[in-house]
Scaffold this motif. Structure first.
Motif, PDB file in Angstrom:
ATOM      1  N   SER A 184       0.845  -1.198   0.000  1.00  0.00           N
ATOM      2  CA  SER A 184       0.000   0.000   0.000  1.00  0.00           C
ATOM      3  C   SER A 184       0.877   1.244   0.000  1.00  0.00           C
ATOM      4  CB  SER A 184      -0.893  -0.001   1.253  1.00  0.00           C
ATOM      5  OG  SER A 184      -1.610   1.204   1.308  1.00  0.00           O
ATOM      6  N   THR A 185       0.406   2.285  -0.719  1.00  0.00           N
ATOM      7  CA  THR A 185       1.146   3.557  -0.670  1.00  0.00           C
ATOM      8  C   THR A 185       0.355   4.576   0.151  1.00  0.00           C
ATOM      9  OG1 THR A 185       0.064   4.226  -2.708  1.00  0.00           O
ATOM     10  CG2 THR A 185       2.242   3.217  -2.925  1.00  0.00           C
ATOM     11  N   LYS A 186      -0.759   4.083   0.670  1.00  0.00           N
ATOM     12  CA  LYS A 186      -1.622   5.015   1.420  1.00  0.00           C
ATOM     13  C   LYS A 186      -1.250   4.974   2.893  1.00  0.00           C
ATOM     14  CE  LYS A 186      -5.208   3.818  -1.786  1.00  0.00           C
ATOM     15  NZ  LYS A 186      -6.365   2.967  -1.956  1.00  0.00           N
TER      16      LYS A 186
HETATM   17  P1  ADP Z   1      -4.941  -0.070  -0.193  1.00  0.00           P
HETATM   18  O1  ADP Z   1      -5.984   0.584  -0.955  1.00  0.00           O
HETATM   19  O2  ADP Z   1      -5.317  -0.451   1.192  1.00  0.00           O
HETATM   20  O3  ADP Z   1      -3.609   0.624  -0.236  1.00  0.00           O
HETATM   21  P2  ADP Z   1      -4.990  -1.919  -2.320  1.00  0.00           P
HETATM   22  O4  ADP Z   1      -4.480  -3.344  -2.437  1.00  0.00           O
HETATM   23  O5  ADP Z   1      -6.369  -1.719  -2.722  1.00  0.00           O
HETATM   24  O6  ADP Z   1      -4.673  -1.502  -0.864  1.00  0.00           O
HETATM   25  O7  ADP Z   1      -4.071  -1.040  -3.229  1.00  0.00           O
HETATM   26  C1  ADP Z   1      -2.669  -1.158  -3.166  1.00  0.00           C
HETATM   27  C2  ADP Z   1      -2.012   0.099  -3.730  1.00  0.00           C
HETATM   28  O8  ADP Z   1      -2.190   0.119  -5.147  1.00  0.00           O
HETATM   29  C3  ADP Z   1      -2.547   1.360  -3.274  1.00  0.00           C
HETATM   30  O9  ADP Z   1      -1.964   1.750  -2.051  1.00  0.00           O
HETATM   31  C4  ADP Z   1      -2.195   2.297  -4.403  1.00  0.00           C
HETATM   32  O10 ADP Z   1      -0.889   2.812  -4.262  1.00  0.00           O
HETATM   33  C5  ADP Z   1      -2.223   1.470  -5.599  1.00  0.00           C
HETATM   34  N1  ADP Z   1      -3.449   1.648  -6.380  1.00  0.00           N
HETATM   35  C6  ADP Z   1      -4.504   0.814  -6.410  1.00  0.00           C
HETATM   36  N2  ADP Z   1      -5.435   1.265  -7.315  1.00  0.00           N
HETATM   37  C7  ADP Z   1      -4.922   2.403  -7.843  1.00  0.00           C
HETATM   38  C8  ADP Z   1      -5.386   3.386  -8.802  1.00  0.00           C
HETATM   39  N3  ADP Z   1      -6.581   3.227  -9.416  1.00  0.00           N
HETATM   40  N4  ADP Z   1      -4.590   4.432  -9.081  1.00  0.00           N
HETATM   41  C9  ADP Z   1      -3.386   4.570  -8.503  1.00  0.00           C
HETATM   42  N5  ADP Z   1      -2.901   3.709  -7.581  1.00  0.00           N
HETATM   43  C10 ADP Z   1      -3.646   2.642  -7.257  1.00  0.00           C
END
Ligand code: ADP
Length: 686
Positions: free
Chosen positions: A619-621
């Motif tokens: 995750s980047t969040k």
């Molecule tokens: P989370 O949302 O908890 O971080 P996810 O597995 O859903 O976990 O997503 C992993 C990561 O993928 C996110 O943190 C984000 O950096 C990247 N990501 C996912 N979907 C997108 C998108 N539509 N646009 C940009 N980055 C995305």
């Protein structure tokens, strides 16, 4: 012997061939020697026979003379002597002269043979010859025929020959006491003539014949002249009373053929045949050896393969008796090969309380009821531990095509089953976690969403109170129905959240994807409104097999990510687009796929992040759990589909889910209301 075995086969072959060649050379040599020996022996025998014939002839002459000597009183009867002499000369071609002599050697009467027989010079005969007088004396002395030793007579200045004389004493008259008064008959033979006339003609024609004295002095020659380099010589003694001669025969050595006889030829042929046989045998042996080596290698390979197998193998004959087990099967069940081979059902690894089931299954298999898919069963190890097995049965066909039994491959699937159970649990956990994490977000959005109908209900309720206080019952009806509508709207929001939270097992059923998206719109709108984005839908009616609840969760995950990614971009760019279309296969019109895409114009994903996108906990969040996309992928895999990421050319991301379709055609036809693609653009809510 070991050293011999260690020799190279080609060297051994050369050795063998040399031995054979040597053997043949020895056989040829021996055979030549034998042939030569045979020739020698034959010649010797012929010589002996010829000399014997000569001797016999001389004996006959001796006897004739003895008889003649006894017959008459030759000294008185001179004419009688002449007649007798002529008879003897006529009867014996070798005689050249016959004489009547006194005991002292003086000549009384002589009869010459005359031409063509050689004539002796008269002076030679008148002279007292030493050899003749010795023989005469001993003939009279011992009163028996005696031969003189050969003596030479010169006939002409350039030649002469050896003579030999036979002296036979005359019968002494009574009263004649003195030996000197005795007389004898003498017959003169020239030696060459004696040989030439009295030896057998075939002997004379084949050999060069010579007569020698015991000391080797050559007396006479006769027969064929022999030329050559080497000769075969044979000799036989001619023993005459008073003279001992040796008759030799000589012939040129014939060049003997190298394959002189049928025996040798057949020997050589046999040896050749033997060599060919040995060579053929050798080739056959080499072929066998090569085959044996190949077989051994193959056997070793198979053994290694068999030993390395993790799949248990078990063979049973047509009556169910175990005929073979591999090491993996022994390791699996804990029983040794000896404990299992030759065993008939019930088998020791069967589970005691389920013996009936095992027996029924075995009977089915032995009756030929086997399936390609195999069957699951449970076995019990020797230590009592139970484990699940997946068994595949196949008929066992031997080299001659006979069905001799059944071969089973047994896979221990207990570990797989355990991992599957853990996976299932983890997936459920993940599902719950994802749902709960989204629920938190939704709660915020929901409270905002509920504010509006609740605020409206409050205002309408206040209005109702006022109307009641003023006794104005007319508009009360409208206000109450507005309250009901608002509470229904609130209820719908709550229900959609409830439906989302409700936990269910994974199932596969027909899902109309377009309708599902439509049902999900209130929740998607909740997300969209949060960032004042726009929602675009481009949906074709598509029905797939899947689990609606899980798919809802997946879609909401993707839309949430898309919304999150657009938070930081220019509000004009904040467009969330959902596309659903059906792709018919160009090859097979009855199969195809459905594609559900979620597109945004957000910040996009760097190449570095792209590789880890679907990994759990990426995750980047700041507050992200990183389980969303990993969950999406698990769900898609479970449903037999897949999910992929692609960057958009104008910036932003695109997540595409692909679902396999088997019967795409009838779906569009049965659902006329959604047969046209929908192009709906939903703007900001008011
Ligand atoms: P989370 O949302 O908890 O971080 P996810 O597995 O859903 O976990 O997503 C992993 C990561 O993928 C996110 O943190 C984000 O950096 C990247 N990501 C996912 N979907 C997108 C998108 N539509 N646009 C940009 N980055 C995305």
């Amino acid at each position: 012997m070991k050293r011999l075995a260690a020799l190279k086969p080609s060297l051994l072959m050369v050795l063998l061939a040399t031995l054979f060649a040597g053997l043949i050379a020895i056989v040829l040599w021996l055979s030549r020697a034998y042939e030569q020996q045979a020739l020698q022996t034959a010649q010797e025998q012929q010589t002996r026979q010829a000399v014997q014939a000569l001797r016999t002839h001389l004996s006959e002459t001796e006897m004739g003379l003895q008889l003649a000597a006894q017959r008459g009183s030759w000294l008185e009867n001179r004419e009688g002597f002449v007649d007798t002499a002529k008879q003897f000369i006529a009867a014996d071609a070798a005689i050249v002269r016959m004489e009547l002599r006194h005991g002292n050697g003086s000549l009384i009467q002589a009869v010459d043979a005359g031409p063509p027989r050689p004539a002796l010079p008269p002076e030679a005969r008148l002279r007292q010859n030493f050899e003749t007088s010795v023989a005469l004396r001993s003939a009279i002395e011992f009163d028996r025929p005696v031969y003189s030793r050969p003596y030479y007579v010169q006939l002409s200045p350039d030649g002469g020959f050896e003579l030999i004389e036979l002296l036979v004493p005359l019968r002494n008259d009574p009263g004649e006491n003195e030996k000197s008064q005795a007389a004898a008959l003498a017959v003169v033979f020239p030696m060459p003539r004696l040989l030439a006339t009295q030896l057998p003609a075939n002997f004379l024609s084949r050999y060069e014949i010579s007569a020698t004295e015991a000391d080797g002095t050559l007396i006479a020659r006769a027969g064929a002249a022999v030329r050559g380099e080497s000769f075969v010589t044979s000799a036989a003694p001619l023993d005459l009373p008073g003279a001992s001669l040796i008759i030799r025969a000589r012939s040129a050595q014939q060049a003997l053929a190298w394959v002189p006889s049928v025996l040798t030829a057949s020997l050589v042929l046999l040896a050749l045949a033997l060599i060919i046989c040995v060579q053929l045998l050798w080739r056959h042996l080499r072929l066998r050896l090569a085959t044996e080596v190949a077989l051994r290698e193959q056997h070793a390979f198979r053994k290694a393969m068999e030993d390395s197998l993790v799949t248990g193998l078990r063979a049973r004959d047509l009556r169910g008796t175990t005929t073979y087990v591999n090491p993996a099967f022994c390791a699996m069940t804990g029983y040794t090969e000896n404990e299992l081979l030759g065993r008939s059902p019930p088998m020791p690894y069967w589970i005691a309380e389920r013996i009936d089931e095992h027996e029924r299954r075995t009977a089915q298999i032995l009756a030929g009821q086997v399936t390609r898919e195999g069957y699951e069963s449970e076995f019990q190890r020797k230590n009592g531990e139970r484990f699940n097995v997946l068994i595949f049965e196949a008929p066992l066909i031997d080299g001659s095509g006979q069905h001799t039994g059944w071969m089973s491959s047994v896979v221990d699937v207990s570990e797989t089953r355990r991992i599957e159970a853990i996976n299932r649990k983890q997936f459920e956990q993940l599902q719950t976690n994802t749902r709960l994490s989204m629920l938190g977000e939704m709660a915020t959005a929901m409270s905002h969403e509920l504010n509006q109908p609740l605020g409206a209900i409050t205002s309408y309720a206040a209005a109702c109170e006022n109307l009641l206080a003023q006794q104005q019952l007319g508009p009360l009806q409208g206000a109450l129905s507005a309250i009901r509508q608002q509470s229904e709207r609130a209820g719908q929001v709550i229900r959609s959240v409830q439906a989302f939270v409700k936990h269910r097992e994974v199932e596969r059923m027909s899902v109309e994807l377009d309708r599902m998206i439509e049902r999900l719109l209130p929740l998607i709108q909740l997300q969209v409104r949060r960032v004042q984005a726009r929602l675009e839908l481009d949906l074709q009616p598509v029905t797939i097999l899947g689990d609606e609840t899980l798919l809802e969760q997946v879609l909401l995950n993707l839309t949430r990510n898309a919304i999150d990614a657009m938070q930081a971009v220019d509000p004009v760019r904040r467009v969330l687009r959902i596309e659903l279309r059906e792709i018919v296969s160009a090859i097979d019109s009855t199969s195809g796929a459905a594609e559900l895409s979620v597109l945004d114009q957000g910040q996009g994903i760097s190449a570095e992040h792209e590789a880890k996108l679907f990994s759990p906990f990426f995750s980047t969040k700041a507050a992200g759990l990183g389980v969303g996309l990993s969950f999406c992928r698990s769900v898609m895999e479970r449903l037999g589909g897949q999910i992929a990421y692609a960057s958009r050319s104008g910036g932003g991301s695109c997540f595409v889910m692909t679902f396999p379709l088997t019967k795409p055609a009838p779906l569009a036809a049965t659902r006329t209301n959604l047969s046209q693609p929908q192009h709906e653009s939903i703007g900001f809510p008011d």
